[in-house]
Design an enzyme around this catalytic site. Structure first.
Site, PDB file in Angstrom:
ATOM      1  N   CYS A 114      -3.565  35.073 -18.588  1.00 39.44           N
ATOM      2  CA  CYS A 114      -3.230  34.247 -19.742  1.00 39.44           C
ATOM      3  C   CYS A 114      -4.266  33.118 -19.835  1.00 39.44           C
ATOM      4  O   CYS A 114      -4.361  32.277 -18.940  1.00 39.44           O
ATOM      5  CB  CYS A 114      -1.818  33.709 -19.537  1.00 39.44           C
ATOM      6  N   CYS A 135       6.638  22.713 -26.423  1.00 36.25           N
ATOM      7  CA  CYS A 135       5.450  23.076 -25.633  1.00 36.25           C
ATOM      8  C   CYS A 135       4.742  21.831 -25.146  1.00 36.25           C
ATOM      9  O   CYS A 135       4.500  20.898 -25.912  1.00 36.25           O
ATOM     10  CB  CYS A 135       4.517  23.919 -26.499  1.00 36.25           C
TER      11      CYS A 135
HETATM   12  N1  SAH Z   1      -0.961  28.402 -29.750  1.00 38.51           N
HETATM   13  C1  SAH Z   1      -0.628  29.757 -29.450  1.00 38.51           C
HETATM   14  C2  SAH Z   1      -0.736  30.099 -27.980  1.00 38.51           C
HETATM   15  C3  SAH Z   1      -0.142  29.132 -26.983  1.00 38.51           C
HETATM   16  S1  SAH Z   1       1.619  29.026 -26.899  1.00 38.51           S
HETATM   17  C4  SAH Z   1       0.749  30.098 -29.985  1.00 38.51           C
HETATM   18  O1  SAH Z   1       1.393  29.205 -30.549  1.00 38.51           O
HETATM   19  O2  SAH Z   1       1.144  31.246 -29.909  1.00 38.51           O
HETATM   20  C5  SAH Z   1       2.089  30.632 -26.506  1.00 38.51           C
HETATM   21  C6  SAH Z   1       3.506  30.813 -26.116  1.00 38.51           C
HETATM   22  O3  SAH Z   1       3.865  29.970 -25.022  1.00 38.51           O
HETATM   23  C7  SAH Z   1       4.594  30.500 -27.138  1.00 38.51           C
HETATM   24  O4  SAH Z   1       4.830  31.461 -28.096  1.00 38.51           O
HETATM   25  C8  SAH Z   1       5.759  30.492 -26.221  1.00 38.51           C
HETATM   26  O5  SAH Z   1       6.129  31.835 -26.080  1.00 38.51           O
HETATM   27  C9  SAH Z   1       5.249  29.974 -24.903  1.00 38.51           C
HETATM   28  N2  SAH Z   1       5.804  28.670 -24.560  1.00 38.51           N
HETATM   29  C10 SAH Z   1       5.277  27.445 -24.742  1.00 38.51           C
HETATM   30  N3  SAH Z   1       6.095  26.482 -24.282  1.00 38.51           N
HETATM   31  C11 SAH Z   1       7.165  27.118 -23.782  1.00 38.51           C
HETATM   32  C12 SAH Z   1       8.374  26.680 -23.154  1.00 38.51           C
HETATM   33  N4  SAH Z   1       8.619  25.393 -22.940  1.00 38.51           N
HETATM   34  N5  SAH Z   1       9.268  27.613 -22.804  1.00 38.51           N
HETATM   35  C13 SAH Z   1       9.024  28.929 -23.004  1.00 38.51           C
HETATM   36  N6  SAH Z   1       7.909  29.412 -23.559  1.00 38.51           N
HETATM   37  C14 SAH Z   1       6.988  28.518 -23.949  1.00 38.51           C
END
Ligand code: SAH
Length: 356
Positions: free
Chosen positions: A103, A117
């Site tokens: 990843c 996030c």
């Molecule tokens: N900007 C891109 C890639 C980064 S985030 C996007 O938005 O897809 C990718 C993934 O990280 C999100 O779809 C989510 O599945 C995961 N993610 C981020 N924060 C998270 C959290 N607190 N709990 C679970 N999954 C999370």
């Protein structure tokens, strides 16, 4: 001096021919660098002495500095790298039975500020260079050898489509037979839904996978947790997604389950409507709440109000989806004991103000 890993094969060929060297050198360099994993022009023995001297004068081999490697009980590994400007980025290796996925991060921080996030919480600093993306792969590949990475997903820190040019060049190197050589279906871009870039990517017809961070079928709720939805509303994003997919390959939808927010019965109804006619896979991800962060680090006061769903909430939601003909899988949380969710390790590092 130029960082050679910023160059795609075509760019290197062009550079060399404009300098009066044979473009075949580019193929030889790629093969030494990515196939034989050699980072020393002196050892590239099928290149003339003069050619090697020229390369040494013009190019260098960059490397990431590994700050921390953590291995979870479930085998997930998390790498924290330090960049020359003292930024931190994370890369996560997720071994499964058949796949071993890496990843990758594409930016330092993120502009989009999704409420669940951590990556955007410290703000946006800059795009990663092509070499910083490629070097995440090379560094981890070297560290886990003889194990092999089979897939890469652009799901780490940042929004890959917001760093379109570098992400796409990195993908060119990943797909290049003389480069890293991953199949197009082994590469997945995950996006929060940037419409012009989805269209651009669609026009390129690379055949790589696309994943949309959906998280709610309701425009208001989606805007609450993903401010990007104001500029790129869901209806329009889904239109772009429909035209991306030639229906041969499924699109993946990511759906974080957040307690009491997007797990209602009406959400399952709306989802069914929204996804009608699309060839898709949907992953449900129980919200992974960041633990043990220093208060004060997070800019958003409402951040901590988001809560993981109750186990029965997850089951009910899945059942309701099945009733509507949607078969979703619940993604197991991986690497929980090492803070492997997006941005967590970096946040802890920055939050503590020291490097462990
Ligand atoms: N900007 C891109 C890639 C980064 S985030 C996007 O938005 O897809 C990718 C993934 O990280 C999100 O779809 C989510 O599945 C995961 N993610 C981020 N924060 C998270 C959290 N607190 N709990 C679970 N999954 C999370």
């Amino acid at each position: 001096m130029e960082d050679i890993k910023n160059y795609t094969l075509d760019e290197l060929k062009e550079f060399l021919t404009t300098k009066g060297y044979h473009q075949f050198y580019a193929k030889q360099i790629f093969s030494w660098l990515y196939k034989k994993r050699l980072e020393d022009f002196d050892e590239m023995t099928n290149i003339s002495k003069e050619g090697r001297r020229f390369l040494k004068e013009n190019f260098y081999f960059s490397q990431l500095k590994l700050l921390k490697r953590e291995i979870s009980r479930d085998g997930t590994e998390k790498f924290l790298f330090n960049l020359p400007d003292n930024s931190g980025i994370e890369t996560v290796f997720i071994p499964e039975e058949k796949r071993r996925t890496l990843c990758l991060s594409t930016q330092v921080g993120c502009r989009f500020n999704c409420k669940f996030c951590l990556s955007g919480q410290g703000g946006f600093k800059r795009n990663l260079t092509v070499s910083e993306i490629i070097n995440q792969y090379l560094a981890v590949a070297d560290l886990i050898a003889p194990d092999k990475i089979t897939n890469v997903v652009f799901m780490g820190i940042g929004e890959p489509l917001d760093n379109f040019e570098h992400t796409l060049k990195a993908i060119e190197i990943f797909m290049e037979p003389l480069g890293i050589y991953l199949g197009k279906r082994k590469i997945c871009i995950s996006t929060c839904g940037l419409i012009p870039q989805i269209k651009k990517l669609s026009d390129l017809k690379l055949g790589i996978k696309l994943s949309l961070s959906l998280h709610s079928p309701d425009d208001n709720i989606r805007t609450q947790i993903m401010p990007v939805n104001k500029k790129h509303p869901l209806g329009e994003v889904i239109k772009a997604i429909r035209s991306f997919s030639n229906q041969k390959y499924p699109i993946t939808f990511e759906y974080i389950l957040i307690k009491g927010l997007n797990t209602r019965k009406e959400d399952t109804l709306e989802l069914a409507k929204l996804l009608r006619g699309i060839n898709y896979i949907i992953n449900l991800i129980p919200y992974n709440a960041p633990a043990s962060l220093k208060p004060g680090f997070l800019k958003e006061p409402g951040f901590r109000e988001l809560k993981p769903p109750l186990p029965e909430e997850v089951d009910n939601f899945k059942e309701e989806l099945i009733k509507k003909g949607i078969f979703a899988s619940v993604r197991k949380s991986r690497g929980e004991d090492i803070n492997a969710a997006c941005g967590q390790l970096r946040a802890l590092w920055k939050g503590n103000g020291s490097i462990y």
